[in-house]
Scaffold this active site. Structure first.
Site, PDB file in Angstrom:
ATOM      1  N   GLU A 271      -5.175   5.172   6.078  1.00  0.00           N
ATOM      2  CA  GLU A 271      -4.934   4.882   4.655  1.00  0.00           C
ATOM      3  C   GLU A 271      -5.376   6.004   3.712  1.00  0.00           C
ATOM      4  O   GLU A 271      -4.623   6.395   2.824  1.00  0.00           O
ATOM      5  CB  GLU A 271      -5.622   3.568   4.275  1.00  0.00           C
ATOM      6  CG  GLU A 271      -5.312   3.155   2.850  1.00  0.00           C
ATOM      7  CD  GLU A 271      -5.959   1.848   2.440  1.00  0.00           C
ATOM      8  OE1 GLU A 271      -5.695   0.820   3.077  1.00  0.00           O
ATOM      9  OE2 GLU A 271      -6.723   1.858   1.460  1.00  0.00           O
TER      10      GLU A 271
ATOM     11  N   SER B  90     -10.822   0.137   3.766  1.00  0.00           N
ATOM     12  CA  SER B  90     -10.017   0.083   5.003  1.00  0.00           C
ATOM     13  C   SER B  90      -9.548   1.476   5.383  1.00  0.00           C
ATOM     14  O   SER B  90      -8.932   2.167   4.578  1.00  0.00           O
ATOM     15  CB  SER B  90      -8.781  -0.794   4.799  1.00  0.00           C
ATOM     16  OG  SER B  90      -9.175  -2.096   4.555  1.00  0.00           O
TER      17      SER B  90
ATOM     18  N   ARG C 173       0.824  -1.234   0.000  1.00  0.00           N
ATOM     19  CA  ARG C 173       0.000   0.000   0.000  1.00  0.00           C
ATOM     20  C   ARG C 173       0.847   1.267   0.000  1.00  0.00           C
ATOM     21  O   ARG C 173       0.520   2.253   0.651  1.00  0.00           O
ATOM     22  CB  ARG C 173      -0.949   0.035   1.205  1.00  0.00           C
ATOM     23  CG  ARG C 173      -1.950  -1.068   1.267  1.00  0.00           C
ATOM     24  CD  ARG C 173      -2.924  -1.079   0.093  1.00  0.00           C
ATOM     25  NE  ARG C 173      -3.684  -2.308   0.138  1.00  0.00           N
ATOM     26  CZ  ARG C 173      -3.269  -3.455  -0.420  1.00  0.00           C
ATOM     27  NH1 ARG C 173      -2.144  -3.499  -1.115  1.00  0.00           N
ATOM     28  NH2 ARG C 173      -4.006  -4.531  -0.324  1.00  0.00           N
TER      29      ARG C 173
HETATM   30  C1  LIG Z   1     -15.352  -0.193  -0.463  1.00  0.00           C
HETATM   31  C2  LIG Z   1     -13.902   0.025  -0.767  1.00  0.00           C
HETATM   32  C3  LIG Z   1     -13.050  -1.066  -0.917  1.00  0.00           C
HETATM   33  C4  LIG Z   1     -11.698  -0.870  -1.201  1.00  0.00           C
HETATM   34  N1  LIG Z   1     -10.909  -1.976  -1.360  1.00  0.00           N
HETATM   35  C5  LIG Z   1      -9.597  -1.817  -1.648  1.00  0.00           C
HETATM   36  C6  LIG Z   1      -8.759  -2.963  -1.830  1.00  0.00           C
HETATM   37  O1  LIG Z   1      -9.205  -4.108  -1.764  1.00  0.00           O
HETATM   38  N2  LIG Z   1      -7.453  -2.755  -2.092  1.00  0.00           N
HETATM   39  C7  LIG Z   1      -6.918  -1.501  -2.203  1.00  0.00           C
HETATM   40  O2  LIG Z   1      -5.722  -1.383  -2.452  1.00  0.00           O
HETATM   41  N3  LIG Z   1      -7.691  -0.405  -2.043  1.00  0.00           N
HETATM   42  C8  LIG Z   1      -9.003  -0.531  -1.773  1.00  0.00           C
HETATM   43  N4  LIG Z   1      -9.793   0.569  -1.593  1.00  0.00           N
HETATM   44  C9  LIG Z   1      -9.193   1.915  -1.718  1.00  0.00           C
HETATM   45  C10 LIG Z   1      -9.372   2.547  -3.123  1.00  0.00           C
HETATM   46  O3  LIG Z   1     -10.267   1.828  -3.886  1.00  0.00           O
HETATM   47  C11 LIG Z   1      -8.041   2.657  -3.879  1.00  0.00           C
HETATM   48  O4  LIG Z   1      -7.087   3.338  -3.125  1.00  0.00           O
HETATM   49  C12 LIG Z   1      -8.205   3.366  -5.235  1.00  0.00           C
HETATM   50  O5  LIG Z   1      -7.008   3.242  -5.971  1.00  0.00           O
HETATM   51  C13 LIG Z   1      -8.571   4.831  -5.089  1.00  0.00           C
HETATM   52  O6  LIG Z   1      -8.926   5.330  -6.372  1.00  0.00           O
HETATM   53  P1  LIG Z   1      -9.657   6.721  -6.537  1.00  0.00           P
HETATM   54  O7  LIG Z   1      -9.663   7.071  -7.982  1.00  0.00           O
HETATM   55  O8  LIG Z   1     -10.968   6.694  -5.885  1.00  0.00           O
HETATM   56  O9  LIG Z   1      -8.643   7.660  -5.746  1.00  0.00           O
HETATM   57  P2  LIG Z   1      -8.955   9.016  -4.988  1.00  0.00           P
HETATM   58  O10 LIG Z   1      -9.592   8.726  -3.692  1.00  0.00           O
HETATM   59  O11 LIG Z   1      -9.631   9.981  -5.879  1.00  0.00           O
HETATM   60  O12 LIG Z   1      -7.455   9.521  -4.734  1.00  0.00           O
HETATM   61  C14 LIG Z   1      -6.603   8.772  -3.869  1.00  0.00           C
HETATM   62  C15 LIG Z   1      -5.230   9.473  -3.830  1.00  0.00           C
HETATM   63  O13 LIG Z   1      -4.643   9.437  -5.119  1.00  0.00           O
HETATM   64  C16 LIG Z   1      -4.399  10.767  -5.599  1.00  0.00           C
HETATM   65  N5  LIG Z   1      -4.703  10.729  -7.032  1.00  0.00           N
HETATM   66  C17 LIG Z   1      -5.867  10.355  -7.622  1.00  0.00           C
HETATM   67  N6  LIG Z   1      -5.730  10.370  -8.955  1.00  0.00           N
HETATM   68  C18 LIG Z   1      -4.466  10.782  -9.213  1.00  0.00           C
HETATM   69  C19 LIG Z   1      -3.716  10.992 -10.403  1.00  0.00           C
HETATM   70  N7  LIG Z   1      -4.233  10.784 -11.623  1.00  0.00           N
HETATM   71  N8  LIG Z   1      -2.422  11.408 -10.286  1.00  0.00           N
HETATM   72  C20 LIG Z   1      -1.857  11.606  -9.059  1.00  0.00           C
HETATM   73  N9  LIG Z   1      -2.521  11.423  -7.912  1.00  0.00           N
HETATM   74  C21 LIG Z   1      -3.807  11.003  -7.988  1.00  0.00           C
HETATM   75  C22 LIG Z   1      -5.318  11.666  -4.798  1.00  0.00           C
HETATM   76  O14 LIG Z   1      -4.794  12.978  -4.720  1.00  0.00           O
HETATM   77  C23 LIG Z   1      -5.301  10.958  -3.459  1.00  0.00           C
HETATM   78  O15 LIG Z   1      -4.118  11.271  -2.765  1.00  0.00           O
HETATM   79  C24 LIG Z   1     -11.169   0.437  -1.329  1.00  0.00           C
HETATM   80  C25 LIG Z   1     -12.030   1.542  -1.185  1.00  0.00           C
HETATM   81  C26 LIG Z   1     -13.384   1.346  -0.909  1.00  0.00           C
HETATM   82  C27 LIG Z   1     -14.287   2.519  -0.785  1.00  0.00           C
END
Ligand SMILES: Cc1cc2nc3c(=O)[nH]c(=O)nc-3n(C[C@H](O)[C@H](O)[C@H](O)COP(=O)(O)OP(=O)(O)OC[C@H]3O[C@@H](n4cnc5c(N)ncnc54)[C@H](O)[C@@H]3O)c2cc1C
Length: 347
Positions: free
Chosen positions: A340, A244, A173
């Site tokens: 996280e 998480s 992570r």
């Molecule tokens: C129900 C649920 C289950 C989940 N299960 C998992 C799992 O099994 N495994 C896991 O690893 N994660 C899990 N996650 C966490 C999440 O899905 C991941 O971290 C995912 O990659 C976040 O994507 P996002 O586009 O929503 O990111 P965001 O929440 O929009 O952004 C997350 C971070 O990335 C940065 N960011 C976003 N896009 C960019 C970009 N293009 N360039 C630079 N920085 C950027 C943002 O500034 C922020 O710091 C879960 C979340 C939820 C809600």
């Protein structure tokens, strides 16, 4: 170019509500907001931010970001779409996918093409661009198993760079994008190397158990992973949550042995170099947090790492609850829990 600049500026929203742009659905707003679906607009938005001296915050789907109060600066939501096969042979396919694509839909598209490997990570919410940030992973696979490079724009000078996977320092992570080079890059695309033939991975205990006596084709793995996820995790659209909320902490073997003598059933996984990863869910469960509810925030009764927002208006309620948990775990186990999700804003 001047006209394009004007068009882009017209798309920028002021004092914009972000409630629908993060999965916790609390009140938050940005001084400036723009959603960009092409590189020209992205570069123009960055120039605008530089001219106005605005701090830049990046957003994908908001599934791992807690937005709090007012975000002073410009929030840029990355919505770049598309993918391209760059090379393939009988064994592998190399493909580059844009940052704004949805991760889960991308996993399904790969399966439809007969490109294998990502199926264990089906159902992870969010965008492609955020996947390298914390090296997403689930059920025995991680992005770093497939990622060959990350394309990005360097925020300090606007240069387009190609960062090799070996330079991303992917670990559990984590990556340079979350640690040493935090907030330094806008990820615009990632390149992956995927299998052309099924290459099922089912060593993760819950998956192996669920797959007993079943064919282990990647499609079946995908469906099984989704079934397990549904049985464990509340649906974020129905019960707002960020997955998480805490990382599994990594401690020294010495500390682990001391803990194990007091708690023989502690759940842990050995790591390299005399470290041990402890199940944060076990710590919370042991400390009696399962099902706890306060100020609209509830700790999920099945998976205590998930904090659900039932009716809190402000993210401060979530941060307060997380802080209570962290303090309690520190006092009882002498373990620091880290949060996280990214937290942006002034609440
Ligand atoms: C129900 C649920 C289950 C989940 N299960 C998992 C799992 O099994 N495994 C896991 O690893 N994660 C899990 N996650 C966490 C999440 O899905 C991941 O971290 C995912 O990659 C976040 O994507 P996002 O586009 O929503 O990111 P965001 O929440 O929009 O952004 C997350 C971070 O990335 C940065 N960011 C976003 N896009 C960019 C970009 N293009 N360039 C630079 N920085 C950027 C943002 O500034 C922020 O710091 C879960 C979340 C939820 C809600």
């Amino acid at each position: 170019m001047f006209l394009k600049q004007l068009v882009m500026q017209a798309q920028i929203k002021h004092n914009y509500s972000l409630r629908q742009h993060h999965f916790m659905r609390t009140h938050a707003q940005a001084d400036y907001f723009i959603r960009v679906d092409n590189m020209v607009d992205l570069v123009a938005a960055l120039k605008y931010a530089r001219r106005k001296k605005l701090a830049v915050y990046l957003l994908g789907a908001g599934s791992n970001t807690l937005l709090c109060g007012t975000i002073h600066g410009i929030v840029i939501q990355i919505a770049l779409c598309g993918y391209q096969v760059t090379h393939s042979n009988g064994r592998w396919v190399w493909v580059t996918v844009q940052a704004g694509e949805n991760w889960h839909q991308w996993v399904d598209l790969c399966l439809a093409h007969g490109w294998y490997g990502l199926e264990n990570m089906a159902g992870i919410p969010g965008s492609i661009g955020a996947a390298p940030i914390q090296n997403i992973g689930a059920y025995g696979s991680e992005l770093s198993d497939f990622c060959t490079s990350v394309q990005a724009i360097q925020l300090s000078n606007g240069h387009v760079v190609n960062i090799k996977a070996s330079e991303c320092e992917f670990s559990y992570r984590n990556s340079i994008f979350k640690s040493s080079h935090r907030h330094q890059y806008i990820i615009t695309a990632i390149s992956l190397r995927l299998h052309r033939l099924p290459h099922p991975q089912y060593h993760y205990p819950a998956l192996r158990k669920a797959l007993l006596h079943r064919p282990r084709h990647p499609r079946i793995i995908r469906n099984t992973v989704l079934r397990i996820r549904r049985s464990k995790l509340p649906h974020p659209q129905l019960e707002p949550n960020l997955g998480s909320f805490f990382h599994n902490p990594i401690i020294s073997t010495v500390q682990y042995k001391q803990l194990r003598s007091r708690y023989p059933n502690i759940v842990a996984w050995p790591q390299a170099d005399h470290f041990v990863k402890i199940s944060a869910a076990w710590l919370l469960d042991q400390d009696g947090w399962k099902g706890y509810s306060h100020n609209g925030i509830q700790i999920n009764a099945r998976q205590p790492l998930v904090l659900i927002n039932h009716y809190a208006e402000h993210s401060s309620a979530i941060l307060h609850c997380a802080e209570q948990i962290r303090r309690s775990i520190l006092e009882r186990f002498n373990i620091h829990l880290s949060i996280e999700p990214a937290c942006y804003g002034d609440a």
